[in-house]
Design a protein around this motif. Structure first.
Motif, PDB file in Angstrom:
ATOM      1  N   VAL A 142     -13.030  40.523  84.187  1.00 47.37           N
ATOM      2  CA  VAL A 142     -12.825  39.109  84.536  1.00 47.37           C
ATOM      3  C   VAL A 142     -13.374  38.211  83.416  1.00 47.37           C
ATOM      4  O   VAL A 142     -12.698  37.298  82.943  1.00 47.37           O
TER       5      VAL A 142
ATOM      6  N   HIS B 151       3.363  24.299  83.631  1.00 48.16           N
ATOM      7  CA  HIS B 151       2.881  23.248  82.737  1.00 48.16           C
ATOM      8  C   HIS B 151       2.837  23.680  81.275  1.00 48.16           C
ATOM      9  O   HIS B 151       2.503  22.870  80.410  1.00 48.16           O
ATOM     10  N   THR B 152       3.117  24.962  81.000  1.00 44.48           N
ATOM     11  CA  THR B 152       2.821  25.501  79.671  1.00 44.48           C
ATOM     12  C   THR B 152       3.489  24.711  78.537  1.00 44.48           C
ATOM     13  O   THR B 152       2.815  24.350  77.557  1.00 44.48           O
TER      14      THR B 152
ATOM     15  N   LEU C 152      -2.923  32.036  96.018  1.00 43.18           N
ATOM     16  CA  LEU C 152      -2.955  30.602  95.691  1.00 43.18           C
ATOM     17  C   LEU C 152      -2.719  29.729  96.921  1.00 43.18           C
ATOM     18  O   LEU C 152      -3.246  28.622  97.019  1.00 43.18           O
TER      19      LEU C 152
ATOM     20  N   TRP D 171       0.831  34.468  94.492  1.00 41.60           N
ATOM     21  CA  TRP D 171       1.165  33.186  95.149  1.00 41.60           C
ATOM     22  C   TRP D 171       0.520  33.109  96.531  1.00 41.60           C
ATOM     23  O   TRP D 171       0.114  32.046  96.986  1.00 41.60           O
TER      24      TRP D 171
ATOM     25  N   SER E 256       1.856  21.394  78.015  1.00 43.17           N
ATOM     26  CA  SER E 256       0.456  21.543  77.588  1.00 43.17           C
ATOM     27  C   SER E 256       0.376  22.077  76.161  1.00 43.17           C
ATOM     28  O   SER E 256      -0.557  21.736  75.427  1.00 43.17           O
TER      29      SER E 256
ATOM     30  N   SER F 197      -9.771  29.609  90.274  1.00 43.57           N
ATOM     31  CA  SER F 197      -9.044  30.810  89.846  1.00 43.57           C
ATOM     32  C   SER F 197      -8.846  31.814  90.986  1.00 43.57           C
ATOM     33  O   SER F 197      -9.778  32.125  91.741  1.00 43.57           O
TER      34      SER F 197
ATOM     35  N   GLN G 279     -10.170  22.419  87.669  1.00 47.75           N
ATOM     36  CA  GLN G 279      -9.891  23.762  88.189  1.00 47.75           C
ATOM     37  C   GLN G 279     -10.799  24.791  87.501  1.00 47.75           C
ATOM     38  O   GLN G 279     -11.302  25.719  88.129  1.00 47.75           O
TER      39      GLN G 279
ATOM     40  N   TYR H 265     -13.692  18.985  76.010  1.00 53.05           N
ATOM     41  CA  TYR H 265     -13.333  20.298  76.585  1.00 53.05           C
ATOM     42  C   TYR H 265     -13.483  21.384  75.506  1.00 53.05           C
ATOM     43  O   TYR H 265     -14.090  22.436  75.740  1.00 53.05           O
TER      44      TYR H 265
ATOM     45  N   ALA I 185     -11.242  35.957  80.915  1.00 53.19           N
ATOM     46  CA  ALA I 185     -11.582  34.529  80.789  1.00 53.19           C
ATOM     47  C   ALA I 185     -11.796  34.171  79.320  1.00 53.19           C
ATOM     48  O   ALA I 185     -11.332  33.131  78.845  1.00 53.19           O
TER      49      ALA I 185
ATOM     50  N   SER J 246     -13.733  26.982  89.236  1.00 58.87           N
ATOM     51  CA  SER J 246     -13.719  28.452  89.107  1.00 58.87           C
ATOM     52  C   SER J 246     -15.102  28.963  88.725  1.00 58.87           C
ATOM     53  O   SER J 246     -15.541  30.010  89.194  1.00 58.87           O
ATOM     54  N   GLU J 247     -15.770  28.221  87.858  1.00 60.53           N
ATOM     55  CA  GLU J 247     -17.105  28.658  87.440  1.00 60.53           C
ATOM     56  C   GLU J 247     -18.067  28.671  88.621  1.00 60.53           C
ATOM     57  O   GLU J 247     -18.833  29.620  88.783  1.00 60.53           O
TER      58      GLU J 247
ATOM     59  N   GLU K 115     -20.449  37.814  92.497  1.00 64.17           N
ATOM     60  CA  GLU K 115     -21.575  38.550  91.920  1.00 64.17           C
ATOM     61  C   GLU K 115     -22.894  38.148  92.573  1.00 64.17           C
ATOM     62  O   GLU K 115     -23.795  38.987  92.724  1.00 64.17           O
TER      63      GLU K 115
ATOM     64  N   PHE L 219      -4.223  35.162  84.211  1.00 60.12           N
ATOM     65  CA  PHE L 219      -3.644  34.374  83.106  1.00 60.12           C
ATOM     66  C   PHE L 219      -2.557  33.410  83.583  1.00 60.12           C
ATOM     67  O   PHE L 219      -2.057  32.615  82.797  1.00 60.12           O
TER      68      PHE L 219
END
Ligand code: BYC
Length: 355
Positions: A159, A242-243, A306, A303, A246, A139, A71, A178, A163, A75-76, A83, A229
């Protein structure tokens, strides 16, 4: 530290310029003396040592990392589009050169991250397929349009700033590839954040319409940057999250709300320096908490984005699929070259062993 001519280069402007980054970057990897720790997953986590691709790890840990790193990589590369939209229209040659470099950096970050995900035993093509068919996310922030040049300033400042706040703790993530990718990514993002700040700084010292353009961009990007976030730590939204797991695995080091608060605390004084008003009537310093209080984020909008119903979701994926298809010949050429090189090396080795 990246200086620029508008603000004291020694004043930290983002999380990668704080001692938190230095501490994370200097993480003490002791795997060489691992007799003391062993190779056991839980023991490594307890000793704050990094899990490496060769180590045994629970399937769920592996899957969580694949999900998050993929993910992040998506996003990258999707994040190049908003831009990238301004490269042909940047207001000067200097701005164009900086913007091209920045957008290229984001492509590079995508490549480090896809490589990090591949160490978990998944193929890059499979990850791209999952992005293109909507099975994996990217994202929420990149589903908003860049309407004016000031948006490039707001993206860099807000942004990239958000990040970095999220990524500095990821430099201490328990998964080695990672964590190491993040150390470099954060430094590069730090330059991005300063260039965004500088764009806005100059606009705010320009004509009235330039100031209005900067204010409009800040108005539109502030709330989506806070939503970046992720959902809140409490309430209904937190239930499927998931926090907790994780954090237990040392992937996340802070909760979504904690990072969001750190970002608000760092950014509000910067808005004051720029002369921008953040679009939140509830924003006020709370002496008791020692933090800035801020208003309610529109989670319905989050949401909705998403689910694929943000202002630019369809456009972003369509553009990405097209770019992928149009790049097929480059991948074919690279594969053909790699195959030719491998054949040559094999033949050379055979010759040498026959001699
Ligand atoms: N957007 O339990 P949670 C950049 C999803 S690019 C979309 O908190 P987790 C740049 C989440 O995936 C840098 N989805 O999840 C590039 C989960 O759904 P699934 C981007 C989001 O994973 C170009 C559900 O909501 N940074 O810098 O523990 C130009 C529940 O959330 C979002 C990263 O990718 C969101 N904002 O934590 C300029 C950072 N938030 O997967 C700049 C790496 C949440 O169960 N990622 N969701 O279907 C992370 O740190 C974590 O994945 C998150 C979410 C904090 C984002």
């Amino acid at each position: 530290m990246y200086g620029n001519d508008v603000i004291d280069p020694n004043e930290p402007l983002n999380a990668a310029e704080t001692p938190d980054y230095d501490a994370a970057a200097e993480h003490d990897d002791q795997r060489d003396g691992r007799d003391a720790v062993g190779d056991d997953f839980d023991a490594l986590l307890a000793a704050d040592q990094r899990i490496e691709p060769r180590d045994a790890m629970p399937d769920d840990y592996r899957e969580t990392l694949i999900r998050q790193i993929a993910q992040h990589a998506h996003s990258e590369i999707i994040g190049m589009q908003p831009e990238g939209n301004w490269i042909t229209r940047a207001p000067s040659l200097r701005r164009k050169a900086i913007l091209i470099a920045k957008v290229q950096d984001e492509a590079g970050h995508g490549l480090y991250l896809y490589s990090a995900a591949e160490t978990l035993g998944i193929d890059r093509q499979e990850l791209l397929d999952r992005l293109h068919n909507g099975k994996q996310k990217y994202s929420s922030i990149f589903n908003y349009p860049t309407l004016t040049w000031a948006d490039c300033g707001a993206i860099g400042w807000l942004v990239d700033g958000a990040a970095i706040m999220n990524q500095v703790p990821l430099c201490r993530c328990s998964y080695g590839p990672y964590a190491r990718a993040m150390i470099r990514v954060c430094k590069e993002e730090s330059f991005h954040q300063r260039q965004g700040f500088e764009i806005l700084w100059n606009l705010m010292r320009g004509t009235e319409s330039q100031q209005a353009m900067a204010q409009d961009a800040a108005d539109r990007w502030w709330w989506p940057a806070l939503a970046m976030f992720g959902p809140p730590d409490t309430g209904e939204a937190a239930k499927g999250g998931h926090t907790e797991q994780s954090m237990a695995w040392g992937i996340k080091r802070f909760s979504n709300d904690d990072l969001r608060q750190k970002f608000v605390d760092m950014t509000v004084p910067q808005a004051e320096k720029l002369g921008l008003t953040l679009p939140d009537p509830d924003l006020r310093w709370n002496e008791e908490r020692g933090h800035w209080d801020f208003g309610e984020i529109d989670w319905d909008e989050f949401w909705q984005v998403l689910r694929g119903d943000g202002p630019c979701n369809a456009e972003r994926i369509e553009h990405r699929r097209r770019a992928h298809d149009e790049g097929a010949w480059v991948r074919e050429a690279a594969n053909a070259y790699a195959a030719k090189q491998a054949t040559r090396e094999r033949e050379q080795q055979q010759k040498e062993s026959a001699a």
